[in-house]
Scaffold this motif. Structure first.
Motif, PDB file in Angstrom:
ATOM      1  N   ARG A  30       0.681  -0.933  -0.114  1.00  0.00           N
ATOM      2  CA  ARG A  30      -0.116  -0.417   0.123  1.00  0.00           C
ATOM      3  C   ARG A  30       0.792   1.467   0.225  1.00  0.00           C
ATOM      4  N   HIS A  31       2.088   1.404  -0.202  1.00  0.00           N
ATOM      5  CA  HIS A  31       2.872   2.660   0.442  1.00  0.00           C
ATOM      6  C   HIS A  31       2.961   3.470  -0.809  1.00  0.00           C
ATOM      7  N   ASP A  32       2.663   2.657  -2.412  1.00  0.00           N
ATOM      8  CA  ASP A  32       2.997   3.781  -3.477  1.00  0.00           C
ATOM      9  C   ASP A  32       1.059   4.512  -3.267  1.00  0.00           C
ATOM     10  N   LEU A  33       0.158   3.772  -2.965  1.00  0.00           N
ATOM     11  CA  LEU A  33      -1.162   4.194  -2.567  1.00  0.00           C
ATOM     12  C   LEU A  33      -1.204   5.129  -1.824  1.00  0.00           C
ATOM     13  N   ALA A  34      -0.506   5.339  -0.085  1.00  0.00           N
ATOM     14  CA  ALA A  34      -0.683   6.264   1.029  1.00  0.00           C
ATOM     15  C   ALA A  34       0.433   7.072   0.502  1.00  0.00           C
ATOM     16  N   VAL A  35       1.349   7.598  -0.649  1.00  0.00           N
ATOM     17  CA  VAL A  35       1.836   8.500  -0.790  1.00  0.00           C
ATOM     18  C   VAL A  35       1.190   9.552  -1.469  1.00  0.00           C
TER      19      VAL A  35
END
Ligand SMILES: [Zn+2]
Length: 88
Positions: free
Chosen positions: A29-34
């Motif tokens: 989920r890192h890219d979505l969180a960014v």
């Protein structure tokens, strides 16, 4: 609970930011969180531009809450505290 759209909307953005911050640690989920954090920042900047000045918005001179602030709030219309009178 919240009498005005701006206060309610900033609380929604704070919550969105907290959710994103928790997801930053997740590889999936890192890219979505960014992306969420970038969107929250952009929306806060829009709200910083559009401030209430009496009955009007000081940026666009429209009746408060102006159409821009109403539209920023629209994606959160299904959340607790949203008032139909704020709908653009
Ligand atoms: Zn405005």
């Amino acid at each position: 609970m919240f009498d005005d759209l701006m206060t309610w909307l900033r609380a929604q953005l704070d919550e969105r930011e907290s959710t994103a911050a928790h997801n930053l640690a997740s590889i999936e989920r890192h890219d979505l969180a960014v992306q969420m954090l970038v969107e929250v920042d952009a929306k806060r900047r829009i709200l910083d531009l559009h401030r209430q000045d009496g009955a009007l918005c000081e940026h666009c001179d429209a009746h408060w809450p102006c159409p821009t602030v109403r539209l920023v709030g629209l994606p959160y219309a299904d959340r607790d505290g949203y008032r139909e009178e704020w709908r653009p």
